[in-house]
Motif scaffolding. Structure first.
Motif, PDB file in Angstrom:
ATOM      1  N   LYS A   1       0.965  -1.212   0.113  1.00 23.68           N
ATOM      2  CA  LYS A   1       0.053   0.063  -0.073  1.00 23.68           C
ATOM      3  C   LYS A   1       0.909   1.282   0.030  1.00 23.68           C
ATOM      4  CE  LYS A   1      -4.299  -2.113   2.150  1.00 23.68           C
ATOM      5  NZ  LYS A   1      -5.131  -1.976   3.278  1.00 23.68           N
ATOM      6  N   ASN A   2       2.217   1.089  -0.576  1.00 25.13           N
ATOM      7  CA  ASN A   2       2.999   2.404  -0.522  1.00 25.13           C
ATOM      8  C   ASN A   2       2.975   2.741  -1.643  1.00 25.13           C
ATOM      9  OD1 ASN A   2       5.217   3.962  -0.814  1.00 25.13           O
ATOM     10  ND2 ASN A   2       5.617   3.766   1.555  1.00 25.13           N
ATOM     11  N   TYR A   3       2.280   3.595  -2.097  1.00 30.04           N
ATOM     12  CA  TYR A   3       2.275   4.101  -3.636  1.00 30.04           C
ATOM     13  C   TYR A   3       3.006   4.717  -4.288  1.00 30.04           C
ATOM     14  CZ  TYR A   3      -2.476   2.258  -2.064  1.00 30.04           C
ATOM     15  OH  TYR A   3      -3.495   1.495  -1.611  1.00 30.04           O
ATOM     16  N   LYS A   4       4.126   5.159  -3.484  1.00 27.97           N
ATOM     17  CA  LYS A   4       5.539   5.751  -3.950  1.00 27.97           C
ATOM     18  C   LYS A   4       6.183   5.013  -4.809  1.00 27.97           C
ATOM     19  CE  LYS A   4       6.252   9.276  -0.335  1.00 27.97           C
ATOM     20  NZ  LYS A   4       7.161   9.537   0.955  1.00 27.97           N
ATOM     21  N   LEU A   5       5.803   3.472  -4.246  1.00 23.38           N
ATOM     22  CA  LEU A   5       6.634   2.408  -4.946  1.00 23.38           C
ATOM     23  C   LEU A   5       6.287   2.272  -6.369  1.00 23.38           C
ATOM     24  CD1 LEU A   5       7.171  -0.001  -2.047  1.00 23.38           C
ATOM     25  CD2 LEU A   5       9.122   1.127  -3.352  1.00 23.38           C
ATOM     26  N   ASP A   6       4.772   2.408  -6.782  1.00 21.90           N
ATOM     27  CA  ASP A   6       4.265   2.480  -7.845  1.00 21.90           C
ATOM     28  C   ASP A   6       4.659   3.646  -8.846  1.00 21.90           C
ATOM     29  OD1 ASP A   6       2.053   0.314  -7.954  1.00 21.90           O
ATOM     30  OD2 ASP A   6       1.771   1.358  -6.153  1.00 21.90           O
ATOM     31  N   ARG A   7       4.768   4.714  -8.153  1.00 23.25           N
ATOM     32  CA  ARG A   7       5.596   5.680  -9.023  1.00 23.25           C
ATOM     33  C   ARG A   7       6.947   5.423  -9.406  1.00 23.25           C
ATOM     34  NH1 ARG A   7       5.461  11.287 -11.039  1.00 23.25           N
ATOM     35  NH2 ARG A   7       7.106  11.254 -12.150  1.00 23.25           N
ATOM     36  N   GLY A   8       7.685   4.834  -8.535  1.00 22.22           N
ATOM     37  CA  GLY A   8       8.904   4.513  -8.836  1.00 22.22           C
ATOM     38  C   GLY A   8       9.078   3.244 -10.069  1.00 22.22           C
ATOM     39  N   LEU A   9       8.128   2.118  -9.801  1.00 28.03           N
ATOM     40  CA  LEU A   9       8.082   1.218 -10.799  1.00 28.03           C
ATOM     41  C   LEU A   9       7.605   1.862 -12.189  1.00 28.03           C
ATOM     42  CD1 LEU A   9       6.527  -1.450  -8.579  1.00 28.03           C
ATOM     43  CD2 LEU A   9       8.466  -1.841  -9.936  1.00 28.03           C
TER      44      LEU A   9
ATOM     45  N   LYS B   1      -0.271   0.598 -15.815  1.00 26.79           N
ATOM     46  CA  LYS B   1      -0.752   0.082 -14.650  1.00 26.79           C
ATOM     47  C   LYS B   1      -0.120   0.600 -13.287  1.00 26.79           C
ATOM     48  CE  LYS B   1      -0.225  -4.220 -11.805  1.00 26.79           C
ATOM     49  NZ  LYS B   1       0.642  -5.436 -11.663  1.00 26.79           N
ATOM     50  N   HIS B   2       1.070   0.833 -13.564  1.00 24.71           N
ATOM     51  CA  HIS B   2       1.762   1.574 -12.135  1.00 24.71           C
ATOM     52  C   HIS B   2       1.552   2.907 -12.081  1.00 24.71           C
ATOM     53  CE1 HIS B   2       3.718  -2.159 -10.478  1.00 24.71           C
ATOM     54  NE2 HIS B   2       4.008  -2.714 -11.545  1.00 24.71           N
ATOM     55  N   TYR B   3       1.590   3.565 -13.171  1.00 23.22           N
ATOM     56  CA  TYR B   3       1.369   5.096 -13.036  1.00 23.22           C
ATOM     57  C   TYR B   3      -0.072   5.228 -12.767  1.00 23.22           C
ATOM     58  CZ  TYR B   3       5.671   6.663 -15.138  1.00 23.22           C
ATOM     59  OH  TYR B   3       7.328   7.206 -15.144  1.00 23.22           O
ATOM     60  N   ALA B   4      -1.149   4.394 -13.054  1.00 20.03           N
ATOM     61  CA  ALA B   4      -2.463   4.553 -12.626  1.00 20.03           C
ATOM     62  C   ALA B   4      -2.786   4.855 -11.361  1.00 20.03           C
ATOM     63  CB  ALA B   4      -3.337   3.461 -13.541  1.00 20.03           C
ATOM     64  N   VAL B   5      -2.025   3.551 -10.716  1.00 19.37           N
ATOM     65  CA  VAL B   5      -2.136   3.356  -9.228  1.00 19.37           C
ATOM     66  C   VAL B   5      -1.374   4.739  -8.379  1.00 19.37           C
ATOM     67  CG1 VAL B   5      -1.390   2.008  -7.227  1.00 19.37           C
ATOM     68  CG2 VAL B   5      -2.109   0.943  -9.267  1.00 19.37           C
ATOM     69  N   ALA B   6      -0.376   5.054  -9.069  1.00 20.26           N
ATOM     70  CA  ALA B   6       0.274   6.143  -8.524  1.00 20.26           C
ATOM     71  C   ALA B   6      -0.524   7.558  -8.540  1.00 20.26           C
ATOM     72  CB  ALA B   6       1.869   6.429  -9.163  1.00 20.26           C
ATOM     73  N   HIS B   7      -1.215   7.507  -9.670  1.00 18.87           N
ATOM     74  CA  HIS B   7      -1.862   8.805 -10.139  1.00 18.87           C
ATOM     75  C   HIS B   7      -3.184   8.833  -9.003  1.00 18.87           C
ATOM     76  CE1 HIS B   7      -0.239   9.247 -14.393  1.00 18.87           C
ATOM     77  NE2 HIS B   7       0.609   9.632 -13.394  1.00 18.87           N
ATOM     78  N   ASP B   8      -3.822   7.527  -8.809  1.00 20.98           N
ATOM     79  CA  ASP B   8      -4.919   7.589  -7.993  1.00 20.98           C
ATOM     80  C   ASP B   8      -4.563   7.925  -6.459  1.00 20.98           C
ATOM     81  OD1 ASP B   8      -6.380   6.875 -10.366  1.00 20.98           O
ATOM     82  OD2 ASP B   8      -6.448   4.656  -9.794  1.00 20.98           O
ATOM     83  N   ASN B   9      -3.353   7.852  -6.259  1.00 15.71           N
ATOM     84  CA  ASN B   9      -3.011   8.153  -4.749  1.00 15.71           C
ATOM     85  C   ASN B   9      -2.222   9.355  -4.756  1.00 15.71           C
ATOM     86  OD1 ASN B   9      -3.894   5.500  -3.054  1.00 15.71           O
ATOM     87  ND2 ASN B   9      -3.325   4.781  -5.166  1.00 15.71           N
ATOM     88  N   GLY B  10      -2.151  10.181  -5.835  1.00 13.14           N
ATOM     89  CA  GLY B  10      -1.607  11.728  -5.839  1.00 13.14           C
ATOM     90  C   GLY B  10      -0.135  11.464  -5.972  1.00 13.14           C
TER      91      GLY B  10
ATOM     92  N   TYR C   1       2.049  11.602 -16.547  1.00 12.80           N
ATOM     93  CA  TYR C   1       0.716  11.577 -17.452  1.00 12.80           C
ATOM     94  C   TYR C   1       0.980  11.557 -18.945  1.00 12.80           C
ATOM     95  CZ  TYR C   1      -2.491  12.298 -13.496  1.00 12.80           C
ATOM     96  OH  TYR C   1      -3.328  12.127 -12.536  1.00 12.80           O
ATOM     97  N   PHE C   2       2.210  12.453 -19.091  1.00  9.56           N
ATOM     98  CA  PHE C   2       2.707  11.989 -20.535  1.00  9.56           C
ATOM     99  C   PHE C   2       3.208  10.923 -20.805  1.00  9.56           C
ATOM    100  CE2 PHE C   2       6.615  11.781 -22.905  1.00  9.56           C
ATOM    101  CZ  PHE C   2       6.065  12.465 -24.256  1.00  9.56           C
ATOM    102  N   ALA C   3       3.944  10.069 -19.928  1.00  9.07           N
ATOM    103  CA  ALA C   3       4.390   8.596 -20.307  1.00  9.07           C
ATOM    104  C   ALA C   3       3.019   7.755 -20.546  1.00  9.07           C
ATOM    105  CB  ALA C   3       5.038   8.293 -19.108  1.00  9.07           C
ATOM    106  N   VAL C   4       2.019   7.995 -19.709  1.00 14.15           N
ATOM    107  CA  VAL C   4       0.618   6.968 -19.713  1.00 14.15           C
ATOM    108  C   VAL C   4       0.261   7.349 -21.094  1.00 14.15           C
ATOM    109  CG1 VAL C   4      -1.564   6.755 -19.022  1.00 14.15           C
ATOM    110  CG2 VAL C   4       0.170   6.978 -17.346  1.00 14.15           C
ATOM    111  N   GLY C   5       0.085   8.645 -21.461  1.00 10.80           N
ATOM    112  CA  GLY C   5      -0.555   8.838 -22.863  1.00 10.80           C
ATOM    113  C   GLY C   5       0.510   8.340 -24.024  1.00 10.80           C
ATOM    114  N   TYR C   6       1.631   8.558 -23.700  1.00 12.18           N
ATOM    115  CA  TYR C   6       2.743   7.765 -24.882  1.00 12.18           C
ATOM    116  C   TYR C   6       2.380   6.280 -24.748  1.00 12.18           C
ATOM    117  CZ  TYR C   6       7.217   6.604 -26.892  1.00 12.18           C
ATOM    118  OH  TYR C   6       7.961   5.962 -27.875  1.00 12.18           O
ATOM    119  N   ALA C   7       2.139   5.776 -23.468  1.00 16.23           N
ATOM    120  CA  ALA C   7       2.162   4.197 -23.784  1.00 16.23           C
ATOM    121  C   ALA C   7       0.857   3.794 -24.349  1.00 16.23           C
ATOM    122  CB  ALA C   7       2.064   3.658 -22.079  1.00 16.23           C
ATOM    123  N   TYR C   8      -0.401   4.586 -24.155  1.00 18.18           N
ATOM    124  CA  TYR C   8      -1.513   4.362 -25.073  1.00 18.18           C
ATOM    125  C   TYR C   8      -1.253   4.553 -26.443  1.00 18.18           C
ATOM    126  CZ  TYR C   8      -4.623   3.678 -20.979  1.00 18.18           C
ATOM    127  OH  TYR C   8      -5.279   3.297 -19.786  1.00 18.18           O
ATOM    128  N   GLN C   9      -0.466   5.637 -26.668  1.00 18.26           N
ATOM    129  CA  GLN C   9      -0.389   5.957 -27.926  1.00 18.26           C
ATOM    130  C   GLN C   9       0.674   4.737 -29.038  1.00 18.26           C
ATOM    131  OE1 GLN C   9       2.120   9.305 -28.334  1.00 18.26           O
ATOM    132  NE2 GLN C   9       2.236   9.443 -30.677  1.00 18.26           N
TER     133      GLN C   9
END
Length: 331
Positions: free
Chosen positions: A121-129, A157-166, A173-181
């Motif tokens: 439940k430490n979401y800093k790790l999701d940002r790191g991942l 996946k990991h940025y989504a969890v990080a974003h949901d938790n601030g 967000y750019f990286a997520v858009g780029y991944a979908y692109q």
């Protein structure tokens, strides 16, 4: 009995407080050294303080330094650091023969995964991942067991969890858009690109990639608007030329002139790293180099800490063999 429990609780509190203060002191000292371009010394302090990668804050700081301040890497298993004179830059030393440096073993992905299992439940790790997987996609030094097409879902996946938790910023967000692109999911890429622009309007790579997405979605007026913003904001000749080329494609579409555009941006390769590689010369039929971008095309600092003037962008450039003959290997 209650008295003994109170004493025990007090002791535990004091121990925890002392531990946190020690952590903070080590991290502050390392950041001070980075500000002085003492990258090798800074990483050595962290490595000696936490050799087994068990301290969450220290591991995240190690990742930050590895992705930002190393001058060489091998498959993200080892990283080379060097203390620099004040007038010398990281780019003067990156992936060049004879520059020396110290090699440290630090398997970023393994360290982060291990901590995530301990602290789910430490979401800093999701940002790191998220940062880790995006960096893997952006370099030619990725762990061989991970295919590029497997990285985009992990980035999302990991940025989504990080974003949901601030734990998000314009670049994540750019990286997520780029991944979908890159997955060809253009509609899904629009929202994160727009969110990235809301957080920072003067990051031209977001405008450039969003322009391509709008072109694919046949929203030509929006595509032209974004391409113009990218062209006007880029300072370097190469990306400015990319934006101008894309703008010309968009104008041709608006005029009804057929233009063949790849269903997937930059299909040949989008891997760049801390400094974009120089693409081969374009001719009149070649599509613009729509690639993911450094965190700041004007060479600023990483998000998590102040950086010196020559601070590189967040993902290391494509790996080249490290000069082990001229370096000391630190396990």
């Amino acid at each position: 009995m209650r008295f003994l429990l109170r004493i025990l609780a007090a002791c535990l509190l004091l121990t925890s407080t002392a531990y946190a203060q020690t952590n903070m002191a080590v991290l502050h000292r390392a950041d001070d050294l980075v500000a002085q371009k003492k990258y090798d010394t800074a990483f050595r302090i962290l490595q000696e303080y936490d050799p087994h990668n068990t301290k969450l804050a220290v591991v995240l700081k190690k990742e930050e330094y590895a992705l930002n301040y190393s001058i060489g890497t091998r498959e993200y298993h080892t990283f080379t650091f060097k203390d620099l004179p004040i007038l010398e830059t990281l780019d003067d030393n990156r992936y060049k023969e004879g520059v020396g440096g110290t090699i440290y073993r630090f398997r970023v992905g393994r360290a982060l995964d291990s901590l995530k299992r301990r602290y789910p439940k430490n979401y800093k790790l999701d940002r790191g991942l998220g940062d880790y997987y995006f960096s893997l996609q952006q370099c030619d030094c990725a762990e061989k067991s991970i295919l590029e097409d497997d990285l985009f879902p992990l980035i999302i996946k990991h940025y989504a969890v990080a974003h949901d938790n601030g734990y998000g910023d314009y670049y994540s967000y750019f990286a997520v858009g780029y991944a979908y692109q890159r997955l060809g999911q253009f509609k899904q890429s629009v929202a994160p690109f727009l969110h990235s622009i809301d957080l920072r309007k003067d990051f031209p790579p977001t405008h450039l990639n969003l322009a391509f997405v709008y072109l694919e979605l046949k929203q030509y007026d929006k595509a032209r608007e974004q391409a113009i913003l990218a062209r006007d904001q880029f300072q370097d000749e190469q990306p400015k030329s990319d934006a101008e080329f894309l703008l010309s494609e968009i104008e041709d579409r608006i005029k009804g002139i057929g233009v063949k555009t790849a269903s997937k941006p930059n299909a040949r390769s989008t891997k760049i790293g801390s400094r974009p590689k120089s693409p081969s010369a374009r001719n009149s039929t070649k599509k613009p180099d729509l690639k993911a971008a450094p965190k700041d095309s004007t060479a600023t600092k990483p998000v998590t800490s102040p950086a010196p003037a020559d601070a590189p962008k967040p993902a290391p450039e494509a790996a080249k063999p490290e000069n082990k003959d001229k370096s000391t290997d630190k396990q």
